[in-house]
Write a protein that holds these residues in place. Structure first.
Motif, mmCIF file in Angstrom:
data_model
loop_
_atom_site.group_PDB
_atom_site.id
_atom_site.type_symbol
_atom_site.label_atom_id
_atom_site.label_comp_id
_atom_site.label_asym_id
_atom_site.label_seq_id
_atom_site.Cartn_x
_atom_site.Cartn_y
_atom_site.Cartn_z
ATOM 1 N N MET A 235 -6.617 -29.648 -38.679
ATOM 2 C CA MET A 235 -5.801 -28.479 -38.331
ATOM 3 C C MET A 235 -5.011 -27.992 -39.541
ATOM 4 O O MET A 235 -4.883 -26.798 -39.777
ATOM 5 N N GLU A 236 -4.501 -28.949 -40.290
ATOM 6 C CA GLU A 236 -3.666 -28.600 -41.444
ATOM 7 C C GLU A 236 -4.453 -27.916 -42.558
ATOM 8 O O GLU A 236 -3.882 -27.244 -43.402
ATOM 9 N N GLY B 254 -0.076 -21.991 -30.796
ATOM 10 C CA GLY B 254 1.157 -22.766 -30.658
ATOM 11 C C GLY B 254 1.144 -23.996 -31.550
ATOM 12 O O GLY B 254 2.123 -24.299 -32.236
ATOM 13 N N ALA B 255 0.017 -24.684 -31.546
ATOM 14 C CA ALA B 255 -0.101 -25.904 -32.361
ATOM 15 C C ALA B 255 0.034 -25.578 -33.849
ATOM 16 O O ALA B 255 0.665 -26.320 -34.604
ATOM 17 N N LEU B 256 -0.538 -24.462 -34.263
ATOM 18 C CA LEU B 256 -0.463 -24.070 -35.672
ATOM 19 C C LEU B 256 0.970 -23.785 -36.094
ATOM 20 O O LEU B 256 1.385 -24.097 -37.209
ATOM 21 N N ARG B 257 1.736 -23.185 -35.164
ATOM 22 C CA ARG B 257 3.131 -22.856 -35.495
ATOM 23 C C ARG B 257 3.977 -24.106 -35.703
ATOM 24 O O ARG B 257 5.003 -24.073 -36.370
ATOM 25 N N ARG C 81 3.678 -27.856 -40.630
ATOM 26 C CA ARG C 81 4.537 -27.575 -41.780
ATOM 27 C C ARG C 81 4.032 -26.332 -42.503
ATOM 28 O O ARG C 81 2.836 -26.139 -42.677
ATOM 29 N N LYS C 82 4.951 -25.473 -42.910
ATOM 30 C CA LYS C 82 4.552 -24.249 -43.591
ATOM 31 C C LYS C 82 3.985 -24.558 -44.971
ATOM 32 O O LYS C 82 4.529 -25.361 -45.702
ATOM 33 N N ARG C 83 2.857 -23.904 -45.309
ATOM 34 C CA ARG C 83 2.231 -24.131 -46.617
ATOM 35 C C ARG C 83 2.564 -22.968 -47.540
ATOM 36 O O ARG C 83 2.662 -21.825 -47.091
ATOM 37 N N PRO C 84 2.726 -23.257 -48.827
ATOM 38 C CA PRO C 84 3.110 -22.182 -49.760
ATOM 39 C C PRO C 84 2.058 -21.072 -49.848
ATOM 40 O O PRO C 84 2.399 -19.923 -50.154
ATOM 41 N N LYS D 235 -3.728 -18.442 -38.527
ATOM 42 C CA LYS D 235 -3.847 -17.712 -37.279
ATOM 43 C C LYS D 235 -4.938 -18.264 -36.390
ATOM 44 O O LYS D 235 -5.929 -18.787 -36.894
ATOM 45 N N ALA D 236 -4.771 -18.136 -35.098
ATOM 46 C CA ALA D 236 -5.854 -18.459 -34.164
ATOM 47 C C ALA D 236 -6.321 -17.157 -33.509
ATOM 48 O O ALA D 236 -5.488 -16.339 -33.115
#
Ligand SMILES: Nc1nc2c(ncn2[C@@H]2O[C@H](COP(=O)(O)OP(=O)(O)OP(=O)(O)O)[C@@H](O)[C@H]2O)c(=O)[nH]1
Ligand SMILES: [Mg+2]
Length: 320
Positions: A182-183, A210-213, A216-219, A227-228
């Motif tokens: 996922m990451e 929802g799971a993506l949100r 951890r935010k990636r640069p 996005k899904a």
């Protein structure tokens, strides 16, 4: 050969890929020189990695997505990273007949994956095949892999965009998609959003959004990504929107230096991998194997400690 590849000669393109797939030492030297020469072409394709479990619709997606791109005047190459030679039904080789329209399209090029068992070797070959297609002037290179553990990482490390294809699933389980996978995803596409499956696809899509949100935010991501989205490879819906998202994300990354930054990081990664693999391959000769077996025997009977045995082996390798 390099000149011909750059000029768009199909046979030279196939032969160049065959060359980088060869395990012969003299071929390897030629391949290294070829890749070096091709790198000077300065051409860049958008490299899109695509992963998904068997049956999720990868082949169907590549066919309809690829056809959509060629209809827009883009040239599309399709490659596969397939770690297991044992796979039969789902292999891209069998798919060449299944991707019937795309394989007949003059603006498309489909390369079956070489039968291989060692992921390290497959990775290098695929990455070099990507570089060859890029120099040959393809606008988009699609790299497919079936989701089996490590191969996603391999593909993500050679792609500008990593797309995860998922099937609609009932229940609240997130299909057992590993967090690590996922990451890696830049865009999740829930396929088969058609007919009876549409409502399930809608729910699956919002579950994944929802799971993506929560990740951890990636640069390398602007606001709102990863996005899904929903697509139907079969009914060819959502494909243009998905393509627009891919382009928007890529444009943002280019403007913000992430596109080049990611490629540079990947180049460093493959450099380290090549060194590692070359070192490991020194253990892969008949002589080395027999030396290993001999020392292992002595370690087993207590004649040598593991540490001393390892030291002996390394000393032997340096001498040969
Ligand atoms: N309803 C529906 N079925 C689809 C869609 N895309 C693919 N399928 C069906 O799903 C099945 C598997 O599709 P493939 O494209 O072969 O899947 P794949 O991911 O390439 O599978 P492997 O090559 O085995 O890994 C086929 O029966 C397709 O017709 C879709 O958008 N909607
Ligand atoms: Mg397939």
């Amino acid at each position: 050969m390099a000149e011909k590849v750059i000029a768009g000669d199909r046979r030279a393109l196939s032969r160049a890929i065959t060359l980088v797939e060869s395990a012969r030492k003299d071929h390897r030297e030629e391949a290294v020189a070829l890749i070096e020469r091709l790198a000077q072409s300065g051409r860049q394709a958008l490299r899109i990695g695509l992963s998904g479990t068997p049956g999720v619709g990868k082949s169907t997606f590549i066919e309809s997505f690829g056809m959509m791109l060629t209809a827009q005047g883009l040239r599309v190459a399709v490659l596969a990273v397939d770690p297991s030679s044992a796979r039969s039904g789902g292999s891209i080789l069998g798919d060449k007949t299944r991707m019937e329209r795309l394989s007949r399209d003059p603006n498309a090029f489909i390369r079956p994956s070489p039968s291989q068992t060692q992921l390290g070797g497959v990775a290098r070959r695929s990455r070099e095949a990507v570089a060859i297609c890029e120099a040959a002037g393809f606008d988009v290179v699609l790299i497919e892999t079936v989701g089996v553990g490590q191969s996603e990482t391999v593909v993500a490390e050679m792609a500008d965009l990593f797309i995860l294809l998922l099937a609609p699933a009932g229940g609240d389980e997130l299909q057992g998609v590993k967090r690590g996978i996922m990451e890696m995803a830049d865009i999740i596409l829930v396929n088969k959003a058609d007919g009876d499956l549409k409502p399930v696809a809608t729910r699956t899509c919002s579950d994944y959004a929802g799971a993506l949100r929560l990740l951890r935010k990636r640069p390398q991501d602007p606001q709102g990504y990863p996005k899904a989205m929903m697509v139907s490879a079969m009914e060819e819906t959502g494909l243009q929107t998905a393509w627009e998202e891919m382009q928007a994300l890529t444009a943002w990354r280019r403007e913000n230096g992430h596109f080049d930054g990611m490629r540079a990081a990947q180049a460093r990664y493959w450099f380290r991998e090549d060194v590692r693999n070359a070192l490991l391959s020194q253990l892969d000769t008949p002589e080395a194997r027999s030396r290993m077996a001999d020392l292992a025997g002595q370690v087993g009977t207590g004649g040598l400690t593991p540490a001393r045995g390892a030291e002996e082996m390394l000393r032997w390798l340096r001498r040969t």
